[in-house]
Design an enzyme around this catalytic site. Structure first.
Site, short mmCIF file in Angstrom:
data_model
loop_
_atom_site.label_atom_id
_atom_site.label_comp_id
_atom_site.label_asym_id
_atom_site.label_seq_id
_atom_site.Cartn_x
_atom_site.Cartn_y
_atom_site.Cartn_z
N CYS A 14 -2.01 -61.92 23.11
CA CYS A 14 -3.17 -62.57 22.50
C CYS A 14 -3.68 -61.74 21.33
O CYS A 14 -3.89 -60.53 21.44
CB CYS A 14 -4.27 -62.73 23.55
N PHE A 15 -3.87 -62.39 20.20
CA PHE A 15 -4.26 -61.65 19.00
C PHE A 15 -5.66 -61.08 19.04
O PHE A 15 -5.97 -60.14 18.33
CB PHE A 15 -4.02 -62.46 17.73
#
Length: 169
Positions: A14-15
């Site tokens: 997840c960024f």
């Protein structure tokens, strides 16, 4: 005055969590979350086939380098899990380095070798090396997400000290 800043493109789950940790590192000028490495143009969160959730890191090479960025990258996500970080699963969450030239590709290979030889992750690094294509910024509500949502989900945290001390670099 000439802008000497450079950019790096990495993906490791997840960024949000990666951006939150990188934003305060020495030499990091800016971070932006987005999509890279997939099949469609103008990807969105709902439609990004083959794209990884990634971050674009703008850095000052007089204060930090690509090698140091990758060292930290391998300390804050598990590079031994294919297509997964924490609860997030699928190719969007793969561990990847999007190299822009042969020097970056070679540096990435060297760091991966150091991380593998360290044995710290208990498994072989599965991080892919992919040529840079195009980085598509994510929607505004994803940018700086954990700054605006302090209780938001992240599976990223610093797990180890530097890998760079383990090899003559």
């Amino acid at each position: 005055m000439e802008n000497k800043n450079q950019k790096a493109y990495i993906a490791g789950g997840c960024f949000w969590g990666m951006e939150d940790l990188f934003r305060n590192r020495k030499g990091i000028v800016d971070t932006e979350v987005g999509y890279i490495g997939g099949q469609n143009e103008n990807p969105t969160y709902q439609d990004h086939p083959g794209h990884a959730e990634a971050i674009e890191i703008t850095y000052d090479p007089d204060q930090t380098g690509f090698r140091e960025i990758l060292d930290y990258f391998f300390r804050i996500h598990d590079p031994s899990t294919p297509d997964r970080q924490g609860n997030d699963r699928g190719s969007s969450y793969r561990s990847a380095i999007f190299f822009q030239n042969e020097a970056e590709k070679q540096t990435a290979k060297e760091i991966i070798d150091i991380v593998d030889k360290s044995g710290r992750w208990g498994g072989k690094v599965v991080t892919t090396l992919e040529p840079y294509s195009r980085f598509w910024p994510a929607e505004a509500y994803h940018q700086d997400y954990l700054l605006r949502n302090r209780g938001g989900y992240t599976c990223h945290f610093e797990r180890f000290g530097t890998f760079l001390n383990e090899a003559a670099v």
